[in-house]
Design an enzyme around this catalytic site. Structure first.
Site, PDB file in Angstrom:
ATOM      1  N   LYS A  46    -122.225   9.491 -36.578  1.00  0.00           N
ATOM      2  CA  LYS A  46    -123.664   9.270 -36.446  1.00  0.00           C
ATOM      3  C   LYS A  46    -124.106   9.607 -35.022  1.00  0.00           C
ATOM      4  O   LYS A  46    -123.287   9.826 -34.129  1.00  0.00           O
ATOM      5  CB  LYS A  46    -124.000   7.818 -36.774  1.00  0.00           C
ATOM      6  CG  LYS A  46    -123.412   6.800 -35.806  1.00  0.00           C
ATOM      7  CD  LYS A  46    -123.779   5.378 -36.181  1.00  0.00           C
ATOM      8  CE  LYS A  46    -123.217   4.387 -35.163  1.00  0.00           C
ATOM      9  NZ  LYS A  46    -123.620   3.000 -35.453  1.00  0.00           N
ATOM     10  N   ARG A 144    -128.277  -8.165 -39.818  1.00  0.00           N
ATOM     11  CA  ARG A 144    -128.919  -6.905 -39.465  1.00  0.00           C
ATOM     12  C   ARG A 144    -129.167  -6.160 -40.758  1.00  0.00           C
ATOM     13  O   ARG A 144    -129.905  -6.634 -41.620  1.00  0.00           O
ATOM     14  CB  ARG A 144    -128.024  -6.140 -38.465  1.00  0.00           C
ATOM     15  CG  ARG A 144    -128.726  -5.079 -37.659  1.00  0.00           C
ATOM     16  CD  ARG A 144    -127.811  -4.421 -36.659  1.00  0.00           C
ATOM     17  NE  ARG A 144    -126.703  -3.694 -37.291  1.00  0.00           N
ATOM     18  CZ  ARG A 144    -125.833  -2.936 -36.636  1.00  0.00           C
ATOM     19  NH1 ARG A 144    -125.921  -2.808 -35.319  1.00  0.00           N
ATOM     20  NH2 ARG A 144    -124.861  -2.303 -37.273  1.00  0.00           N
ATOM     21  N   TYR A 275    -136.650  10.635  -2.727  1.00  0.00           N
ATOM     22  CA  TYR A 275    -137.840   9.794  -2.800  1.00  0.00           C
ATOM     23  C   TYR A 275    -137.596   8.416  -2.191  1.00  0.00           C
ATOM     24  O   TYR A 275    -136.583   7.774  -2.452  1.00  0.00           O
ATOM     25  CB  TYR A 275    -138.269   9.611  -4.249  1.00  0.00           C
ATOM     26  CG  TYR A 275    -138.764  10.875  -4.917  1.00  0.00           C
ATOM     27  CD1 TYR A 275    -139.830  11.601  -4.396  1.00  0.00           C
ATOM     28  CD2 TYR A 275    -138.161  11.331  -6.076  1.00  0.00           C
ATOM     29  CE1 TYR A 275    -140.287  12.755  -5.018  1.00  0.00           C
ATOM     30  CE2 TYR A 275    -138.602  12.479  -6.717  1.00  0.00           C
ATOM     31  CZ  TYR A 275    -139.670  13.193  -6.179  1.00  0.00           C
ATOM     32  OH  TYR A 275    -140.113  14.332  -6.800  1.00  0.00           O
ATOM     33  N   MET A 323    -135.669  13.381 -11.461  1.00  0.00           N
ATOM     34  CA  MET A 323    -135.719  13.837 -12.846  1.00  0.00           C
ATOM     35  C   MET A 323    -134.757  14.992 -13.102  1.00  0.00           C
ATOM     36  O   MET A 323    -134.129  15.066 -14.166  1.00  0.00           O
ATOM     37  CB  MET A 323    -137.142  14.265 -13.211  1.00  0.00           C
ATOM     38  CG  MET A 323    -137.300  14.681 -14.663  1.00  0.00           C
ATOM     39  SD  MET A 323    -138.998  15.167 -15.075  1.00  0.00           S
ATOM     40  CE  MET A 323    -139.861  13.612 -14.930  1.00  0.00           C
TER      41      MET A 323
END
EC number: 5.1.1.1
Length: 390
Positions: A46, A144, A275, A323
Site C-alpha cells: 500500500k 478503527r 532564512y 522548500m
C-alpha cells in the site's frame, strides 16, 4: 538500473533520487518467510509500496516467495493490475460510494468491514456477473476499520446466503493488532482470541474461512504463535525494523535517498546562513548546497539537526531547510567535496551514512513516516532484482 520519475517524464540530470534495492526486498521477504514457518506471507504494498514503488516491490516480493499482495484501496490494486501484476491482491479500505465492479473485473479480492460494504460488493457482483472473492475485516480491538462484534453475526449470515447463491466465494478473515510493536502486550493475545472466536462463530453459522490473518511486521518477526494461516508484513518488507529497540532482525533497508551537491562555496566567520539566520559561521568555512528541501520530503523540523554523508564522511546541516534546498557545513580548510558529489540523506547505514531510523528519532516519529515521505522532485531508481512470478 531502471528509473521511475515521481512527478514528470522529462527530467534534467542530477535530481535527488530514492534508490531502491530490490535485492534487499527479496532478502527481507526471505527473512519473513523463515519467521512465518508454515504460514504464508502477504507482502503489503500500500501507499505505493511504502514509498518504494508498489509494482517493482510487488514483483521482487513475489519472486522471493511472497504468496500474495495486500493494499489499502481498490485503486492501488487496479494500478498493480495495469502494470501487469497478476498475483492475488487484497484491498481492504473503501470510502463510501466505492464501486467494486472494476475490482471484480480485475480479479481483485475485496475485504469488507460492514454490511453496507458487503451490500455494495454484491451489487457489483450482480452488475458484472463476477463472483466476488471476499475477506471479512474484523475489529478485534483497534477500534478503527473493521466489523465489530455486534454487527458480525448479521454479516456472516449475509455471507452464507450470498455464497449459497454463487455471488461470492468466502476467502478470509483478517484483523489488525493494536500493540504489535510491543510483542508481550497482553492485548495481542486478547485480539488473537477474539479473532479465533469470530472464526468459530462463522463456522457454527455455516461459513468457513480459507485463511485467517492477524500479524503485522512486528508480530510476524516475534510472535509465531499469532501467525494463523498467513502473516501480513509491511514495513519489514522494506527493511525497516518495526521494533527498533530489538535491533534490525537481519533486515536490509531498501531505500537510499541522495542528492548531488549543486554548489560549494567559502564563507567567512560571521556569515549567517538561510532564512532567519539561525546559524552563523564561527570560523571561515566551506558550505555545500544540496538541492532538495521540504517539498521533496526533507522535513523542515530537521533544520540544524541532521547530517548527510558525502564521500564517506558526515557533514551537518546548517541553517533552515528551505522548500527546495538546504546547506551543509564542510568545515574549515581543504575539502574533498565537489559539485556533483552525492550527499546521502539516509540509507541502510552500512557505510556510516544516516538511516531512516536516525531521522525518525530526531523527528520523534517512526521510520514508516520517513520512508513514505520522499516526494516532489525525487526520482525513484532501482537496482538489483530478477524476474519471477507476477
Amino acid at each position: 538500473m531502471t528509473t521511475t520519475p515521481t512527478m514528470t517524464q522529462k527530467l534534467p540530470q542530477a535530481l535527488p533520487t530514492a534508490s531502491i534495492d530490490l535485492d534487499a526486498i527479496a532478502h527481507n521477504v526471505a527473512v519473513l518467510r523463515e519467521h512465518a514457518g508454515p504460514a504464508a506471507v502477504m507482502a503489503v504494498v500500500k501507499a505505493d509500496g511504502y514509498g518504494h514503488g508498489a509494482t517493482q516491490v510487488a514483483r521482487a516480493a513475489l519472486a522471493a516467495g511472497a504468496a500474495e499482495l495486500g493494499v489499502a484501496t481498490v485503486g492501488e490494486a487496479l494500478a498493480l493490475r495495469r502494470d501487469g501484476v497478476t498475483a492475488r491482491v487484497l484491498a481492504w479500505l473503501h470510502p463510501p460510494g466505492t464501486d467494486f465492479a472494476p475490482a471484480l473485473l480485475a480479479d481483485v479480492d475485496v475485504a469488507v468491514s460492514s454490511l453496507r460494504q458487503f451490500t455494495d460488493l454484491l451489487d457489483a457482483a450482480g452488475r458484472t456477473g463476477r463472483t466476488a472473492d471476499v475477506t471479512v475485516k474484523a475489529d478485534t480491538g483497534l477500534s478503527r476499520n473493521g466489523v465489530g462484534e455486534a454487527d458480525y453475526p448479521a454479516l456472516v449470515d449475509a455471507l452464507r446466503r450470498a455464497a449459497s447463491d454463487g455471488a461470492v466465494r468466502v476467502r478470509g478473515l483478517m484483523s489488525h493488532l493494536a500493540h504489535g510493536d510491543d510483542p508481550e502486550h497482553p492485548f495481542n493475545d486478547v485480539q488473537a482470541r477474539r479473532l479465533t472466536e469470530m472464526a468459530k462463530l462463522a463456522g457454527a453459522r455455516g461459513v468457513s474461512y480459507d485463511v485467517v490473518h492477524l500479524s503485522n511486521s512486528p508480530a510476524a518477526l516475534t510472535r509465531p504463535d499469532l501467525a494463523f494461516d498467513m502473516v501480513r508484513p509491511g514495513i519489514a518488507v522494506y527493511g525497516q525494523t518495526p521494533i527498533p529497540q530489538r535491533g534490525d532482525f537481519g533486515l536490509r533497508p531498501a531505500m537510499t535517498v541522495k542528492c548531488p551537491v549543486s554548489a560549494v562555496r567559502p564563507v567567512r566567520a560571521g556569515d549567517a546562513v538561510s532564512y532567519g539566520h539561525t546559524w552563523t559561521a564561527q570560523t571561515d568555512t566551506t558550505l555545500a548546497l544540496v538541492p532538495a528541501g521540504y517539498a521533496d520530503g526533507v522535513f523542515r523540523a530537521l533544520s540544524n539537526r541532521f547530517e548527510v554523508s558525502i564521500n564517506g564522511r558526515r557533514y551537518p546541516n546548517v541553517g533552515r531547510i528551505c522548500m527546495d534546498q538546504f546547506v551543509v557545513d564542510l568545515g574549515p580548510g581543504p575539502v574533498d567535496v565537489a559539485e556533483g558529489d552525492d550527499a546521502i540523506l539516509f540509507g541502510p547505514g552500512t557505510d556510516g551514512e544516516p538511516t531512516a531510523q536516525d531521522w525518525a528519532e530526531l523527528l520523534d516519529t517512526i521510520n514508516y513516516e520517513v520512508v513514505t515521505s520522499p516526494r516532489g522532485r525525487i526520482v525513484r531508481t532501482y537496482v538489483g532484482g530478477k524476474g519471477g512470478p507476477q
